[in-house]
Design a protein around this motif. Structure first.
Motif, short mmCIF file in Angstrom:
data_model
loop_
_atom_site.label_atom_id
_atom_site.label_comp_id
_atom_site.label_asym_id
_atom_site.label_seq_id
_atom_site.Cartn_x
_atom_site.Cartn_y
_atom_site.Cartn_z
N ILE A 1 4.92 4.12 1.84
CA ILE A 1 6.01 3.38 1.31
C ILE A 1 6.48 2.69 2.62
O ILE A 1 7.45 1.50 2.38
CB ILE A 1 7.04 4.46 0.51
CG1 ILE A 1 6.13 5.03 -0.77
CG2 ILE A 1 8.37 3.76 0.32
CD1 ILE A 1 6.97 5.96 -1.29
N HIS A 2 6.67 3.55 3.58
CA HIS A 2 7.24 2.93 4.96
C HIS A 2 6.63 1.71 5.55
O HIS A 2 7.63 0.77 6.11
CB HIS A 2 7.24 3.94 5.93
CG HIS A 2 8.35 5.05 5.75
ND1 HIS A 2 8.21 6.09 4.71
CD2 HIS A 2 9.45 5.49 6.65
CE1 HIS A 2 9.33 6.91 4.93
NE2 HIS A 2 10.06 6.61 5.78
N ILE A 3 5.57 1.50 5.36
CA ILE A 3 4.65 0.55 5.76
C ILE A 3 4.35 -0.73 4.94
O ILE A 3 3.74 -1.61 5.51
CB ILE A 3 3.36 0.89 6.56
CG1 ILE A 3 2.25 1.64 5.64
CG2 ILE A 3 3.73 1.95 7.98
CD1 ILE A 3 1.36 2.00 6.30
N SER A 4 4.60 -0.51 3.77
CA SER A 4 4.34 -1.44 2.79
C SER A 4 5.39 -1.73 1.83
O SER A 4 6.57 -0.90 2.00
CB SER A 4 3.19 -1.14 1.98
OG SER A 4 3.26 -0.08 1.27
N SER A 5 5.37 -2.55 0.66
CA SER A 5 6.67 -2.70 -0.33
C SER A 5 6.30 -1.53 -1.44
O SER A 5 5.38 -1.01 -1.65
CB SER A 5 6.25 -3.98 -0.95
OG SER A 5 5.26 -3.99 -1.70
N PRO A 6 7.41 -1.20 -2.06
CA PRO A 6 7.39 -0.48 -3.28
C PRO A 6 6.20 -0.77 -4.32
O PRO A 6 5.68 0.16 -4.70
CB PRO A 6 8.75 -0.40 -3.91
CG PRO A 6 9.76 -0.71 -2.77
CD PRO A 6 8.87 -1.81 -1.88
#
Length: 290
Positions: free
Chosen positions: A238-243
Protein backbone atom coordinates in the motif's frame (compact mmCIF):
# COMPACT_ATOMS: atom_id res chain seq x y z
CA UNK A 1 14.88 -4.77 -6.78
CA UNK A 2 13.59 -1.38 -7.84
CA UNK A 3 10.18 -0.08 -6.72
CA UNK A 4 8.37 -1.44 -9.78
CA UNK A 5 9.80 -4.95 -9.36
CA UNK A 6 9.21 -4.91 -5.61
CA UNK A 7 5.51 -4.11 -5.83
CA UNK A 8 4.95 -6.87 -8.39
CA UNK A 9 6.89 -9.36 -6.26
CA UNK A 10 4.69 -8.49 -3.27
CA UNK A 11 1.56 -8.79 -5.40
CA UNK A 12 2.41 -12.28 -6.69
CA UNK A 13 3.58 -13.53 -3.28
CA UNK A 14 0.38 -12.31 -1.62
CA UNK A 15 -1.75 -13.92 -4.33
CA UNK A 16 -0.10 -17.30 -3.73
CA UNK A 17 -0.35 -17.04 0.06
CA UNK A 18 -3.89 -15.63 0.31
CA UNK A 19 -5.11 -17.83 -2.53
CA UNK A 20 -4.06 -20.84 -0.42
CA UNK A 21 -5.67 -19.47 2.76
CA UNK A 22 -9.18 -20.53 1.74
CA UNK A 23 -8.30 -24.23 1.47
CA UNK A 24 -6.40 -24.00 4.78
CA UNK A 25 -9.52 -22.66 6.50
CA UNK A 26 -11.62 -25.38 4.87
CA UNK A 27 -9.28 -28.09 6.16
CA UNK A 28 -9.16 -26.53 9.63
CA UNK A 29 -12.98 -26.62 9.81
CA UNK A 30 -12.83 -30.42 10.02
CA UNK A 31 -11.63 -30.18 13.61
CA UNK A 32 -12.47 -26.63 14.71
CA UNK A 33 -15.47 -24.31 14.61
CA UNK A 34 -15.47 -21.13 12.48
CA UNK A 35 -15.32 -18.91 15.55
CA UNK A 36 -12.35 -20.88 16.95
CA UNK A 37 -10.54 -20.57 13.62
CA UNK A 38 -11.05 -16.80 13.54
CA UNK A 39 -9.89 -16.31 17.14
CA UNK A 40 -6.88 -18.66 16.89
CA UNK A 41 -5.77 -17.01 13.66
CA UNK A 42 -5.60 -13.65 15.44
CA UNK A 43 -3.95 -14.99 18.61
CA UNK A 44 -1.20 -16.96 16.86
CA UNK A 45 -0.46 -14.10 14.47
CA UNK A 46 -0.22 -11.69 17.42
CA UNK A 47 2.39 -13.86 19.16
CA UNK A 48 4.43 -14.07 15.96
CA UNK A 49 4.22 -10.32 15.31
CA UNK A 50 5.20 -9.44 18.88
CA UNK A 51 8.35 -11.52 18.48
CA UNK A 52 9.43 -9.73 15.30
CA UNK A 53 7.83 -6.31 15.68
CA UNK A 54 7.24 -5.22 19.27
CA UNK A 55 9.91 -2.49 19.01
CA UNK A 56 8.07 -0.92 16.08
CA UNK A 57 5.08 -0.08 18.33
CA UNK A 58 7.05 2.89 19.71
CA UNK A 59 6.80 4.54 16.30
CA UNK A 60 3.00 4.80 16.45
CA UNK A 61 1.97 8.30 17.53
CA UNK A 62 -0.88 8.84 19.96
CA UNK A 63 -3.15 10.39 17.32
CA UNK A 64 -2.51 7.43 14.96
CA UNK A 65 -3.77 4.73 17.31
CA UNK A 66 -7.44 5.36 16.49
CA UNK A 67 -6.77 4.70 12.81
CA UNK A 68 -4.69 1.62 13.65
CA UNK A 69 -7.62 0.32 15.72
CA UNK A 70 -10.15 1.04 12.97
CA UNK A 71 -7.88 -0.70 10.48
CA UNK A 72 -7.62 -3.71 12.81
CA UNK A 73 -11.38 -4.10 13.14
CA UNK A 74 -12.22 -3.66 9.47
CA UNK A 75 -9.41 -5.65 7.86
CA UNK A 76 -8.50 -8.29 10.45
CA UNK A 77 -10.88 -8.89 13.35
CA UNK A 78 -14.24 -9.15 11.60
CA UNK A 79 -12.97 -10.73 8.33
CA UNK A 80 -11.14 -13.46 10.27
CA UNK A 81 -14.49 -14.71 11.56
CA UNK A 82 -16.60 -13.89 8.50
CA UNK A 83 -14.42 -15.84 6.07
CA UNK A 84 -14.28 -18.87 8.38
CA UNK A 85 -18.09 -18.85 8.62
CA UNK A 86 -18.44 -18.28 4.85
CA UNK A 87 -16.35 -21.34 4.00
CA UNK A 88 -18.45 -23.43 6.39
CA UNK A 89 -21.45 -22.62 4.17
CA UNK A 90 -20.09 -22.29 0.61
CA UNK A 91 -17.13 -23.63 -1.38
CA UNK A 92 -13.76 -22.02 -0.67
CA UNK A 93 -13.28 -21.25 -4.38
CA UNK A 94 -16.53 -19.23 -4.46
CA UNK A 95 -15.49 -17.24 -1.38
CA UNK A 96 -12.20 -16.40 -3.06
CA UNK A 97 -13.92 -15.15 -6.22
CA UNK A 98 -16.22 -12.92 -4.17
CA UNK A 99 -13.10 -11.48 -2.56
CA UNK A 100 -12.42 -9.95 -5.99
CA UNK A 101 -14.98 -7.27 -5.17
CA UNK A 102 -12.37 -5.53 -3.00
CA UNK A 103 -11.02 -3.21 -5.76
CA UNK A 104 -14.57 -2.11 -6.62
CA UNK A 105 -15.27 -1.24 -3.01
CA UNK A 106 -11.88 0.43 -2.68
CA UNK A 107 -12.75 2.76 -5.52
CA UNK A 108 -16.31 3.40 -4.33
CA UNK A 109 -15.28 4.17 -0.76
CA UNK A 110 -12.23 6.11 -1.94
CA UNK A 111 -14.33 8.29 -4.23
CA UNK A 112 -17.04 8.88 -1.63
CA UNK A 113 -14.88 9.56 1.42
CA UNK A 114 -11.20 9.93 0.42
CA UNK A 115 -11.23 12.06 -2.72
CA UNK A 116 -10.27 9.41 -5.31
CA UNK A 117 -11.36 10.39 -8.85
CA UNK A 118 -14.28 8.38 -10.23
CA UNK A 119 -14.34 7.88 -14.03
CA UNK A 120 -16.75 6.37 -16.56
CA UNK A 121 -14.75 3.17 -17.06
CA UNK A 122 -14.71 2.72 -13.27
CA UNK A 123 -18.52 2.79 -13.14
CA UNK A 124 -18.73 0.36 -16.06
CA UNK A 125 -16.27 -1.97 -14.35
CA UNK A 126 -18.28 -1.90 -11.12
CA UNK A 127 -21.54 -2.72 -12.93
CA UNK A 128 -19.89 -5.60 -14.83
CA UNK A 129 -18.40 -6.91 -11.60
CA UNK A 130 -21.78 -6.82 -9.86
CA UNK A 131 -23.32 -8.71 -12.78
CA UNK A 132 -20.68 -11.42 -12.46
CA UNK A 133 -21.28 -11.61 -8.71
CA UNK A 134 -25.02 -12.13 -9.17
CA UNK A 135 -24.45 -14.90 -11.75
CA UNK A 136 -21.88 -16.58 -9.51
CA UNK A 137 -24.16 -16.64 -6.47
CA UNK A 138 -27.39 -17.60 -8.29
CA UNK A 139 -25.74 -20.38 -10.31
CA UNK A 140 -23.95 -21.64 -7.23
CA UNK A 141 -27.26 -21.93 -5.39
CA UNK A 142 -28.60 -24.09 -8.27
CA UNK A 143 -25.47 -26.24 -8.56
CA UNK A 144 -25.10 -26.80 -4.80
CA UNK A 145 -28.60 -26.72 -3.28
CA UNK A 146 -27.21 -28.16 -0.04
CA UNK A 147 -25.08 -25.04 0.50
CA UNK A 148 -26.41 -21.85 2.06
CA UNK A 149 -25.55 -19.01 -0.32
CA UNK A 150 -26.57 -16.37 2.19
CA UNK A 151 -23.05 -17.03 3.48
CA UNK A 152 -21.83 -15.33 0.28
CA UNK A 153 -22.69 -12.02 1.93
CA UNK A 154 -19.83 -12.50 4.40
CA UNK A 155 -16.97 -12.26 1.85
CA UNK A 156 -18.74 -9.28 0.30
CA UNK A 157 -18.90 -7.51 3.68
CA UNK A 158 -15.26 -8.42 4.32
CA UNK A 159 -14.24 -6.89 0.99
CA UNK A 160 -15.87 -3.62 2.11
CA UNK A 161 -13.79 -3.75 5.30
CA UNK A 162 -10.61 -4.38 3.28
CA UNK A 163 -11.45 -1.46 1.01
CA UNK A 164 -11.91 0.90 3.96
CA UNK A 165 -8.64 -0.31 5.45
CA UNK A 166 -6.61 0.41 2.30
CA UNK A 167 -7.93 3.95 2.09
CA UNK A 168 -7.37 4.55 5.82
CA UNK A 169 -3.74 3.41 5.63
CA UNK A 170 -3.08 5.40 2.47
CA UNK A 171 -4.52 8.63 3.89
CA UNK A 172 -3.77 8.52 7.63
CA UNK A 173 -0.94 6.00 8.18
CA UNK A 174 1.22 6.51 5.09
CA UNK A 175 4.23 7.67 7.12
CA UNK A 176 4.06 4.72 9.51
CA UNK A 177 6.11 1.64 8.64
CA UNK A 178 4.10 -1.48 7.69
CA UNK A 179 5.42 -3.65 10.55
CA UNK A 180 4.27 -1.07 13.10
CA UNK A 181 0.78 -0.89 11.57
CA UNK A 182 0.40 -4.67 11.48
CA UNK A 183 1.75 -5.27 14.98
CA UNK A 184 -0.42 -2.44 16.31
CA UNK A 185 -3.46 -3.95 14.60
CA UNK A 186 -3.08 -7.29 16.35
CA UNK A 187 -2.13 -5.90 19.76
CA UNK A 188 -5.47 -4.09 19.85
CA UNK A 189 -7.63 -7.10 18.95
CA UNK A 190 -5.86 -10.01 20.66
CA UNK A 191 -7.71 -9.57 23.99
CA UNK A 192 -11.18 -9.64 22.33
CA UNK A 193 -10.01 -12.71 20.36
CA UNK A 194 -8.93 -14.47 23.57
CA UNK A 195 -12.29 -13.70 25.19
CA UNK A 196 -14.15 -15.06 22.15
CA UNK A 197 -12.01 -18.22 22.14
CA UNK A 198 -12.60 -18.76 25.87
CA UNK A 199 -16.38 -18.76 25.44
CA UNK A 200 -16.15 -21.43 22.70
CA UNK A 201 -14.93 -23.91 25.34
CA UNK A 202 -11.55 -24.27 23.65
CA UNK A 203 -9.65 -24.17 26.96
CA UNK A 204 -12.05 -26.37 28.93
CA UNK A 205 -13.95 -28.89 26.80
CA UNK A 206 -11.97 -29.29 23.58
CA UNK A 207 -10.44 -32.75 23.02
CA UNK A 208 -7.20 -32.79 21.05
CA UNK A 209 -8.13 -35.45 18.52
CA UNK A 210 -6.29 -36.03 15.24
CA UNK A 211 -8.75 -33.72 13.42
CA UNK A 212 -8.28 -30.96 15.99
CA UNK A 213 -4.49 -31.27 15.87
CA UNK A 214 -4.51 -31.07 12.08
CA UNK A 215 -6.82 -28.04 12.29
CA UNK A 216 -4.38 -26.33 14.66
CA UNK A 217 -1.52 -27.10 12.26
CA UNK A 218 -3.38 -25.52 9.32
CA UNK A 219 -4.35 -22.48 11.39
CA UNK A 220 -0.74 -22.08 12.54
CA UNK A 221 0.42 -21.87 8.93
CA UNK A 222 -2.43 -19.53 8.05
CA UNK A 223 -1.79 -17.26 11.04
CA UNK A 224 1.99 -16.92 10.66
CA UNK A 225 2.37 -16.87 6.88
CA UNK A 226 -1.09 -15.90 5.61
CA UNK A 227 -1.81 -13.31 8.30
CA UNK A 228 1.37 -12.14 10.04
CA UNK A 229 3.92 -12.06 7.23
CA UNK A 230 1.39 -11.37 4.46
CA UNK A 231 -0.20 -8.39 6.21
CA UNK A 232 3.18 -6.75 6.76
CA UNK A 233 3.92 -7.18 3.06
CA UNK A 234 0.47 -5.92 2.07
CA UNK A 235 0.83 -2.78 4.17
CA UNK A 236 4.21 -2.25 2.51
CA UNK A 237 2.55 -2.69 -0.89
CA UNK A 238 0.00 0.00 0.00
CA UNK A 239 2.86 2.36 0.84
CA UNK A 240 4.71 1.89 -2.45
CA UNK A 241 1.69 1.74 -4.79
CA UNK A 242 -1.86 3.03 -5.15
CA UNK A 243 -4.87 1.69 -3.17
CA UNK A 244 -6.42 0.20 -6.31
CA UNK A 245 -3.17 -1.53 -7.37
CA UNK A 246 -2.77 -2.95 -3.86
CA UNK A 247 -6.22 -4.51 -3.92
CA UNK A 248 -5.56 -5.87 -7.42
CA UNK A 249 -4.05 -8.86 -5.65
CA UNK A 250 -7.65 -10.11 -5.84
CA UNK A 251 -7.11 -10.59 -9.59
CA UNK A 252 -4.83 -13.52 -8.81
CA UNK A 253 -6.18 -14.90 -5.52
CA UNK A 254 -9.18 -16.68 -7.15
CA UNK A 255 -6.92 -18.44 -9.67
CA UNK A 256 -4.88 -20.02 -6.86
CA UNK A 257 -7.95 -20.72 -4.70
CA UNK A 258 -10.00 -22.26 -7.51
CA UNK A 259 -7.13 -24.59 -8.40
CA UNK A 260 -6.93 -25.73 -4.78
CA UNK A 261 -10.72 -26.17 -4.72
CA UNK A 262 -10.71 -28.32 -7.87
CA UNK A 263 -7.88 -30.46 -6.44
CA UNK A 264 -10.02 -30.88 -3.30
CA UNK A 265 -13.05 -31.99 -5.31
CA UNK A 266 -15.18 -28.82 -5.26
CA UNK A 267 -17.76 -28.41 -8.03
CA UNK A 268 -17.43 -25.38 -10.27
CA UNK A 269 -19.55 -25.10 -13.44
CA UNK A 270 -18.53 -23.39 -16.68
CA UNK A 271 -21.08 -20.66 -15.98
CA UNK A 272 -19.51 -20.01 -12.58
CA UNK A 273 -16.07 -19.84 -14.16
CA UNK A 274 -17.51 -17.39 -16.69
CA UNK A 275 -18.96 -15.34 -13.84
CA UNK A 276 -15.52 -15.26 -12.22
CA UNK A 277 -13.99 -14.05 -15.48
CA UNK A 278 -16.68 -11.36 -15.73
CA UNK A 279 -15.83 -10.17 -12.21
CA UNK A 280 -12.11 -10.05 -13.02
CA UNK A 281 -12.83 -8.17 -16.25
CA UNK A 282 -14.76 -5.63 -14.21
CA UNK A 283 -11.79 -5.31 -11.86
CA UNK A 284 -9.56 -4.78 -14.90
CA UNK A 285 -11.78 -1.90 -16.10
CA UNK A 286 -11.67 -0.34 -12.64
CA UNK A 287 -7.87 -0.45 -12.71
CA UNK A 288 -7.44 0.97 -16.21
CA UNK A 289 -5.88 4.40 -16.25
CA UNK A 290 -7.39 5.35 -19.59
Amino acid sequence: MNKFQTKWFYLIFLALVWGSSFILMKKALIGLSPIQIGALRIIIATIFLLIIGYKSLKKIKREQWKYVFLSALLATFFPSFMYAYAISGIDSSIASILNSLTPFNTLLIGSLFFGITFKTNHLLGILIGLLGTCILILKGADLNPNQNYWFALLPILSSIGYACNVNIIKKYLQELEPLAITTGNFILIVIPALIVLFFTGFFTTLEFTEDVNQGLFYIGILAIVGTGIAKVMFNKLIHISSPVFSTSVTYLIPIVAVLWGIIDGEKLSLIQLLAGIIILFGVYLVNRKK
